[in-house]
Design a protein around this motif. Structure first.
Motif, mmCIF file in Angstrom:
data_model
loop_
_atom_site.group_PDB
_atom_site.id
_atom_site.type_symbol
_atom_site.label_atom_id
_atom_site.label_comp_id
_atom_site.label_asym_id
_atom_site.label_seq_id
_atom_site.Cartn_x
_atom_site.Cartn_y
_atom_site.Cartn_z
ATOM 1 N N VAL A 8 0.857 -1.189 0.000
ATOM 2 C CA VAL A 8 0.000 0.000 0.000
ATOM 3 C C VAL A 8 0.892 1.236 0.000
ATOM 4 O O VAL A 8 1.940 1.250 0.663
ATOM 5 N N ASP A 9 0.498 2.238 -0.769
ATOM 6 C CA ASP A 9 1.291 3.468 -0.866
ATOM 7 C C ASP A 9 0.584 4.588 -0.098
ATOM 8 O O ASP A 9 -0.363 5.196 -0.615
ATOM 9 N N PRO A 10 1.043 4.876 1.114
ATOM 10 C CA PRO A 10 0.355 5.910 1.913
ATOM 11 C C PRO A 10 0.522 7.312 1.324
ATOM 12 O O PRO A 10 -0.231 8.221 1.682
ATOM 13 N N ASP A 11 1.491 7.482 0.421
ATOM 14 C CA ASP A 11 1.730 8.809 -0.163
ATOM 15 C C ASP A 11 1.058 8.983 -1.522
ATOM 16 O O ASP A 11 1.240 10.022 -2.177
ATOM 17 N N LEU A 12 0.326 7.971 -1.944
ATOM 18 C CA LEU A 12 -0.307 8.049 -3.266
ATOM 19 C C LEU A 12 -1.312 9.204 -3.314
ATOM 20 O O LEU A 12 -2.197 9.292 -2.445
ATOM 21 N N VAL A 13 -1.160 10.067 -4.298
ATOM 22 C CA VAL A 13 -2.118 11.158 -4.493
ATOM 23 C C VAL A 13 -3.178 10.658 -5.472
ATOM 24 O O VAL A 13 -2.872 10.329 -6.621
ATOM 25 N N MET A 14 -4.416 10.608 -4.995
ATOM 26 C CA MET A 14 -5.494 10.086 -5.842
ATOM 27 C C MET A 14 -5.813 11.081 -6.957
ATOM 28 O O MET A 14 -5.892 12.286 -6.702
ATOM 29 N N PRO A 15 -6.000 10.590 -8.183
ATOM 30 C CA PRO A 15 -6.366 11.507 -9.265
ATOM 31 C C PRO A 15 -7.751 12.122 -9.039
ATOM 32 O O PRO A 15 -8.599 11.530 -8.365
ATOM 33 N N ASP A 16 -7.950 13.305 -9.615
ATOM 34 C CA ASP A 16 -9.213 14.018 -9.405
ATOM 35 C C ASP A 16 -10.419 13.199 -9.871
ATOM 36 O O ASP A 16 -11.495 13.285 -9.282
ATOM 37 N N ALA A 63 0.564 -16.561 -5.885
ATOM 38 C CA ALA A 63 1.540 -15.562 -5.415
ATOM 39 C C ALA A 63 1.426 -14.262 -6.196
ATOM 40 O O ALA A 63 2.393 -13.807 -6.813
ATOM 41 N N TRP A 64 0.243 -13.655 -6.152
ATOM 42 C CA TRP A 64 0.073 -12.381 -6.850
ATOM 43 C C TRP A 64 0.881 -11.291 -6.150
ATOM 44 O O TRP A 64 1.021 -11.291 -4.919
ATOM 45 N N THR A 65 1.387 -10.347 -6.958
ATOM 46 C CA THR A 65 2.021 -9.150 -6.413
ATOM 47 C C THR A 65 1.040 -8.002 -6.599
ATOM 48 O O THR A 65 0.743 -7.611 -7.729
ATOM 49 N N LEU A 66 0.519 -7.488 -5.504
ATOM 50 C CA LEU A 66 -0.522 -6.452 -5.575
ATOM 51 C C LEU A 66 0.049 -5.137 -5.063
ATOM 52 O O LEU A 66 0.697 -5.110 -4.003
ATOM 53 N N LYS A 67 -0.199 -4.084 -5.821
ATOM 54 C CA LYS A 67 0.358 -2.786 -5.442
ATOM 55 C C LYS A 67 -0.694 -1.695 -5.622
ATOM 56 O O LYS A 67 -1.396 -1.672 -6.635
ATOM 57 N N GLN A 68 -0.763 -0.813 -4.646
ATOM 58 C CA GLN A 68 -1.626 0.359 -4.776
ATOM 59 C C GLN A 68 -0.883 1.380 -5.631
ATOM 60 O O GLN A 68 0.165 1.882 -5.237
ATOM 61 N N MET A 69 -1.460 1.689 -6.785
ATOM 62 C CA MET A 69 -0.725 2.483 -7.771
ATOM 63 C C MET A 69 -1.707 3.001 -8.818
ATOM 64 O O MET A 69 -2.718 2.356 -9.096
ATOM 65 N N ALA A 70 -1.379 4.151 -9.410
ATOM 66 C CA ALA A 70 -2.195 4.666 -10.521
ATOM 67 C C ALA A 70 -1.720 4.033 -11.830
ATOM 68 O O ALA A 70 -0.509 3.978 -12.081
ATOM 69 N N ALA A 71 -2.658 3.578 -12.645
ATOM 70 C CA ALA A 71 -2.290 2.908 -13.895
ATOM 71 C C ALA A 71 -1.632 3.875 -14.877
ATOM 72 O O ALA A 71 -0.910 3.439 -15.783
ATOM 73 N N GLU A 72 -1.887 5.164 -14.711
ATOM 74 C CA GLU A 72 -1.280 6.126 -15.631
ATOM 75 C C GLU A 72 0.099 6.567 -15.154
ATOM 76 O O GLU A 72 0.726 7.422 -15.775
ATOM 77 N N LYS A 73 0.587 5.987 -14.049
ATOM 78 C CA LYS A 73 1.916 6.321 -13.546
ATOM 79 C C LYS A 73 2.504 5.057 -12.916
ATOM 80 O O LYS A 73 2.595 4.924 -11.700
ATOM 81 N N LEU A 74 2.886 4.119 -13.761
ATOM 82 C CA LEU A 74 3.318 2.807 -13.280
ATOM 83 C C LEU A 74 4.754 2.851 -12.768
ATOM 84 O O LEU A 74 5.645 3.375 -13.438
ATOM 85 N N ALA A 75 4.951 2.256 -11.596
ATOM 86 C CA ALA A 75 6.298 2.227 -11.007
ATOM 87 C C ALA A 75 6.999 0.921 -11.383
ATOM 88 O O ALA A 75 7.489 0.192 -10.518
ATOM 89 N N PHE A 76 7.008 0.616 -12.670
ATOM 90 C CA PHE A 76 7.687 -0.588 -13.146
ATOM 91 C C PHE A 76 8.684 -0.180 -14.227
ATOM 92 O O PHE A 76 8.474 0.805 -14.959
ATOM 93 N N ALA A 77 9.753 -0.967 -14.347
ATOM 94 C CA ALA A 77 10.769 -0.679 -15.360
ATOM 95 C C ALA A 77 10.219 -0.945 -16.761
ATOM 96 O O ALA A 77 9.232 -1.677 -16.929
ATOM 97 N N ASP A 78 10.847 -0.338 -17.742
ATOM 98 C CA ASP A 78 10.488 -0.616 -19.133
ATOM 99 C C ASP A 78 10.603 -2.133 -19.384
ATOM 100 O O ASP A 78 11.429 -2.813 -18.764
ATOM 101 N N ASP A 79 9.801 -2.614 -20.333
ATOM 102 C CA ASP A 79 9.907 -4.010 -20.800
ATOM 103 C C ASP A 79 9.787 -5.035 -19.658
ATOM 104 O O ASP A 79 10.576 -5.982 -19.574
ATOM 105 N N SER A 80 8.826 -4.860 -18.768
ATOM 106 C CA SER A 80 8.699 -5.743 -17.594
ATOM 107 C C SER A 80 7.682 -6.870 -17.772
ATOM 108 O O SER A 80 7.740 -7.863 -17.049
ATOM 109 N N PHE A 81 6.733 -6.700 -18.699
ATOM 110 C CA PHE A 81 5.621 -7.664 -18.778
ATOM 111 C C PHE A 81 5.419 -8.128 -20.230
ATOM 112 O O PHE A 81 5.760 -7.410 -21.173
ATOM 113 N N ASP A 82 4.849 -9.326 -20.358
ATOM 114 C CA ASP A 82 4.518 -9.752 -21.731
ATOM 115 C C ASP A 82 3.011 -9.727 -21.994
ATOM 116 O O ASP A 82 2.577 -10.006 -23.105
#
Lengths: 349, 87
Positions: A112-120, A227-246
């Motif tokens: 969970v990201d306590p500093d996440l700013v929710m979009p308007d 073993a899902w990895t679940l993250k609180q995050m905005a889809a328009e600002k993904l904290a993942f490296a380039d080329d991470s998923f297929d």
């Protein structure tokens, strides 16, 4: 997950919601017949959606069924969330220990990201007329996933088994060898389950803005041993490296936001996909492929049903936008027989 | 505040909507009481002991659930028949 052990009052109130929803369906059917009887050709209707609504409201001013449907939809929209929340609160002392144990069980993880700013477009919006939207109640994930969806929506869903539909969508994918999957808008995990069942060897990462929804997804995964990895995050600002998923995918997600967010999400999806990776978006049917009467019914239902971004997103050509944001081969198509859900398919070159 | 005739009609429509929604809320509560009574009767007919929480936790078997569903659907249909005779 076992069916929510509702007490008599919660169960019977929810049953009443189901019967009232079926009644609303009958009223809508009567209104359709009355519109047909008026002899209005869809092509004769105004192009502007508000003008079309005003015209048809005027035409249906004498219809009891039309007015009763409006009132009943207003009642269901406001009341279903309250009934589900009250039903949960009645059983909370009995189920909370089990829910907390499931959260701690593993192997899935939630950050969970306590500093996440929710979009308007999300913050403070009562999505689906549910007071406080997706994160007002601490247990909104359980309330929405296990009570609203399983015990109400699934019983009145007009296109059959809503969970089978999620699995069926995944059969449309061009590959069977996805190893790293990112789901945008995981919510309480219904589509995530379909993903894991379809690709049992894949590692799934799920993101969502609402932590209460992700907590329910965490329990679902832990109970099944996924073993899902679940993250609180905005889809328009993904904290993942380039080329991470297929595979990057989302089900019934993009209609909950404005065009600017959808465009940003496409850009981020392209960035985090590996070359050769797939994009699959399943969502509502765009207005462009509906006749004017069908469009009016969908728009009116959404406008009165707590869908603040439905109209804006339904008027977009989602595949064209995906192409503009870099997915050169993006195409759109509907699933028969009702063009629902609508799929946007693309790959990263 | 003064309103013209069309505004009066619109406000009246809005109030009828609110009244209809209140009616549905009360109907839902009435249904919950009817359901509770049916569950209570079932427990008594089966000769079970009524203990605190036994009505709350009772899960209708398939036959009772089917009977309740039929009764509930008819109940809602009758309300809607009054609200919308043209449905």
């Amino acid at each position: 997950m076992n069916e929510a052990p509702l007490l008599q009052s919660g169960r019977s109130r929810l049953d009443f919601m189901v019967s009232a929803s079926r009644g609303l369906g009958r009223l809508h059917g009567a209104v359709r017949q009355q519109v047909d009887a008026l002899g209005i050709a869809p092509d004769d209707l105004p192009d502007d959606l508000d003008a079309r609504d005003a015209f048809l409201c005027d035409q249906l001013a004498g219809s009891d069924a039309f007015h009763a449907a409006d009132a009943l939809q207003g009642y269901l929209g406001k009341e279903h969330g309250r009934v589900a929340r009250d039903a949960f609160n009645e059983i909370a002392p009995a189920v909370l220990p089990e829910l907390e144990a499931l959260e701690a069980k593993g192997p899935a993880t939630l950050t969970v990201d306590p500093d996440l700013v929710m979009p308007d477009y999300f913050d403070g919006v009562d999505f689906h007329s549910t007071l406080g939207g997706w994160d007002r109640h601490e247990q909104q994930g359980y309330i929405h996933g296990e009570i609203v969806h399983r015990l109400m929506v699934a019983k009145v869903f007009p296109l059959g088994d809503m969970f089978a539909q999620r699995r069926a969508v995944l059969k449309e994918l061009p590959r069977q060898d996805y190893r790293d999957i990112l789901e945008l808008g995981t919510s309480s995990g219904h589509f995530t389950v379909a993903l894991q069942q379809t690709f049992p060897d894949a590692h799934i990462t799920g993101i969502d803005l609402a932590a209460p929804m992700l907590r329910q997804a965490l329990r679902v995964a832990n109970e099944a041993g996924w073993a899902w990895t679940l993250k609180q995050m905005a889809a328009e600002k993904l904290a993942f490296a380039d080329d991470s998923f297929d595979l990057v995918t989302a089900y019934s997600f993009l209609h909950e936001m404005p065009e600017s967010a959808i465009r940003a999400i496409y850009r981020e999806a392209l960035r985090v996909l590996r070359p050769g990776g797939s994009l699959l978006i399943a969502d509502i049917t765009p207005y462009a492929v509906q006749d004017k009467m069908t469009m009016w019914r969908a728009d009116r239902s959404a406008t009165h049903g707590g869908e603040p971004w439905w109209r804006e997103s339904a008027m977009l050509d989602w595949a064209a936008i995906a192409r503009e944001e870099g997915f050169a081969d993006a195409t759109g198509r509907g699933i028969a027989p009702k063009n629902f859900p609508w799929l946007v398919e693309a790959s990263k070159a | 505040m003064t309103v013209d005739a069309s505004d009066r009609e619109r406000l009246l429509d809005a109030r009828i909507d609110k009244l209809t929604q209140a009616l549905m809320y009360v109907a839902g509560e009435l249904w919950t009481a009817r359901d509770r009574q049916a569950v209570l009767e079932r427990i008594l007919i089966e000769g079970q002991t009524i203990a605190p929480g036994s009505v709350d936790s009772h899960r209708p078997d398939a036959a009772l659930a089917e009977a309740l569903t039929a009764e509930r659907e008819t109940f809602v249909a009758r309300i809607l028949d009054y609200l919308a005779p043209d449905n």
